[in-house]
Design an enzyme around this catalytic site. Structure first.
Site, PDB file in Angstrom:
ATOM      1  N   HIS A  17       0.848  -1.205   0.000  1.00 51.02           N
ATOM      2  CA  HIS A  17       0.000   0.000   0.000  1.00 51.02           C
ATOM      3  C   HIS A  17       0.878   1.247   0.000  1.00 51.02           C
ATOM      4  O   HIS A  17       0.664   2.180  -0.768  1.00 51.02           O
ATOM      5  CB  HIS A  17      -0.890   0.056   1.249  1.00 51.02           C
ATOM      6  N   LYS A  41     -18.734  -5.968   7.638  1.00 51.39           N
ATOM      7  CA  LYS A  41     -17.490  -6.760   7.644  1.00 51.39           C
ATOM      8  C   LYS A  41     -16.812  -6.707   9.000  1.00 51.39           C
ATOM      9  O   LYS A  41     -16.930  -5.731   9.724  1.00 51.39           O
ATOM     10  CB  LYS A  41     -16.517  -6.203   6.593  1.00 51.39           C
ATOM     11  N   ARG A  90      -2.111  -6.136  -8.591  1.00 54.95           N
ATOM     12  CA  ARG A  90      -1.098  -7.154  -8.328  1.00 54.95           C
ATOM     13  C   ARG A  90      -1.115  -8.259  -9.353  1.00 54.95           C
ATOM     14  O   ARG A  90      -0.091  -8.840  -9.685  1.00 54.95           O
ATOM     15  CB  ARG A  90      -1.329  -7.776  -6.941  1.00 54.95           C
ATOM     16  N   SER A 128      -3.142  -7.733   2.717  1.00 55.81           N
ATOM     17  CA  SER A 128      -3.467  -7.590   4.141  1.00 55.81           C
ATOM     18  C   SER A 128      -3.915  -8.931   4.710  1.00 55.81           C
ATOM     19  O   SER A 128      -3.574  -9.277   5.844  1.00 55.81           O
ATOM     20  CB  SER A 128      -4.574  -6.556   4.328  1.00 55.81           C
TER      21      SER A 128
HETATM   22  P1  ADP Z   1      -5.846  -5.978   0.354  1.00 54.67           P
HETATM   23  O1  ADP Z   1      -6.334  -6.355  -1.034  1.00 54.67           O
HETATM   24  O2  ADP Z   1      -4.399  -6.276   0.574  1.00 54.67           O
HETATM   25  O3  ADP Z   1      -6.739  -6.448   1.469  1.00 54.67           O
HETATM   26  P2  ADP Z   1      -7.023  -3.330   0.293  1.00 54.67           P
HETATM   27  O4  ADP Z   1      -8.394  -3.832   0.135  1.00 54.67           O
HETATM   28  O5  ADP Z   1      -6.763  -2.398   1.434  1.00 54.67           O
HETATM   29  O6  ADP Z   1      -5.888  -4.423   0.438  1.00 54.67           O
HETATM   30  O7  ADP Z   1      -6.541  -2.692  -1.076  1.00 54.67           O
HETATM   31  C1  ADP Z   1      -6.528  -1.344  -1.409  1.00 54.67           C
HETATM   32  C2  ADP Z   1      -5.881  -1.158  -2.756  1.00 54.67           C
HETATM   33  O8  ADP Z   1      -4.503  -1.510  -2.685  1.00 54.67           O
HETATM   34  C3  ADP Z   1      -6.430  -1.991  -3.913  1.00 54.67           C
HETATM   35  O9  ADP Z   1      -6.345  -1.216  -5.092  1.00 54.67           O
HETATM   36  C4  ADP Z   1      -5.450  -3.162  -3.965  1.00 54.67           C
HETATM   37  O10 ADP Z   1      -5.431  -3.783  -5.230  1.00 54.67           O
HETATM   38  C5  ADP Z   1      -4.167  -2.455  -3.666  1.00 54.67           C
HETATM   39  N1  ADP Z   1      -3.112  -3.284  -3.101  1.00 54.67           N
HETATM   40  C6  ADP Z   1      -3.185  -4.077  -2.017  1.00 54.67           C
HETATM   41  N2  ADP Z   1      -2.003  -4.682  -1.774  1.00 54.67           N
HETATM   42  C7  ADP Z   1      -1.149  -4.253  -2.750  1.00 54.67           C
HETATM   43  C8  ADP Z   1       0.213  -4.525  -3.068  1.00 54.67           C
HETATM   44  N3  ADP Z   1       0.923  -5.394  -2.352  1.00 54.67           N
HETATM   45  N4  ADP Z   1       0.752  -3.903  -4.135  1.00 54.67           N
HETATM   46  C9  ADP Z   1       0.012  -3.055  -4.870  1.00 54.67           C
HETATM   47  N5  ADP Z   1      -1.275  -2.758  -4.638  1.00 54.67           N
HETATM   48  C10 ADP Z   1      -1.858  -3.346  -3.589  1.00 54.67           C
END
Ligand code: ADP
Length: 156
Positions: A17, A41, A90, A128
């Site tokens: 992130h 959630k 990703r 996450s």
């Molecule tokens: P996660 O998918 O890890 O639970 P979130 O729902 O908080 O995380 O994701 C928020 C944004 O960050 C989304 O656009 C997701 O694709 C992106 N994201 C999450 N992890 C990564 C990563 N390791 N590298 C790049 N983008 C990421």
């Protein structure tokens, strides 16, 4: 002046992130990082905890602001008057999901563009949910999350 929003659940924030946020902050004038709240959630960290971990871990980035929002992303976009939605990609699963999200967002706000940043190679497998699982079984998360998040996870 181009303002972007980077939405997510950040439960917890990872270095993946942070990487996307720092890169977005170098492209856009202002980046609003928004913790998107879904009351149905269950989360590991509360909203105030997630906001605190984000703002402490991003305080070196002056054009980044952190907030929470409960509701549709597109309503946040209108409220904040942002120009661009930023997402990280990703893999093909993220692509399919974001492609569908874009369909709905474009129906509601056709003038708002989404911009997708490819995950940096070292963070491509980082999520996450993987961090939560690893931590639940005492795995090593160093280098995968900011130091403050690692500490908060250890205390859980
Ligand atoms: P996660 O998918 O890890 O639970 P979130 O729902 O908080 O995380 O994701 C928020 C944004 O960050 C989304 O656009 C997701 O694709 C992106 N994201 C999450 N992890 C990564 C990563 N390791 N590298 C790049 N983008 C990421």
């Amino acid at each position: 002046m181009t303002k972007a929003v980077y939405p997510g659940s950040f439960d917890p924030m990872t270095n993946g992130h942070r990487d996307i946020i720092a890169r977005a902050a170098s492209v856009f004038d202002e980046v609003v990082v928004s913790v998107m709240v879904n009351v149905s959630k269950k989360y590991l960290f509360t909203v105030p905890e997630r906001l605190n971990l984000l703002s402490e871990s991003l305080k070196d980035l002056p054009n980044v602001r952190v907030r929470a929002y409960e509701g549709l992303l597109i309503d946040l976009v209108r409220e904040e008057k942002v120009d661009v939605i930023v997402k990280g990609l990703r893999n093909a699963t993220d692509f399919d999901y974001e492609n569908t999200m874009d369909f709905y967002n474009k129906r509601m706000a056709p003038q708002v563009e989404s911009v997708y940043l490819m995950a940096s190679h070292e963070y491509v497998h980082l999520s996450s949910s993987a961090i939560r699982e690893l931590m639940a079984f005492g795995g090593d998360v160093s280098g995968l999350v900011p130091p403050l998040v690692e500490e908060a996870l250890r205390l859980r």
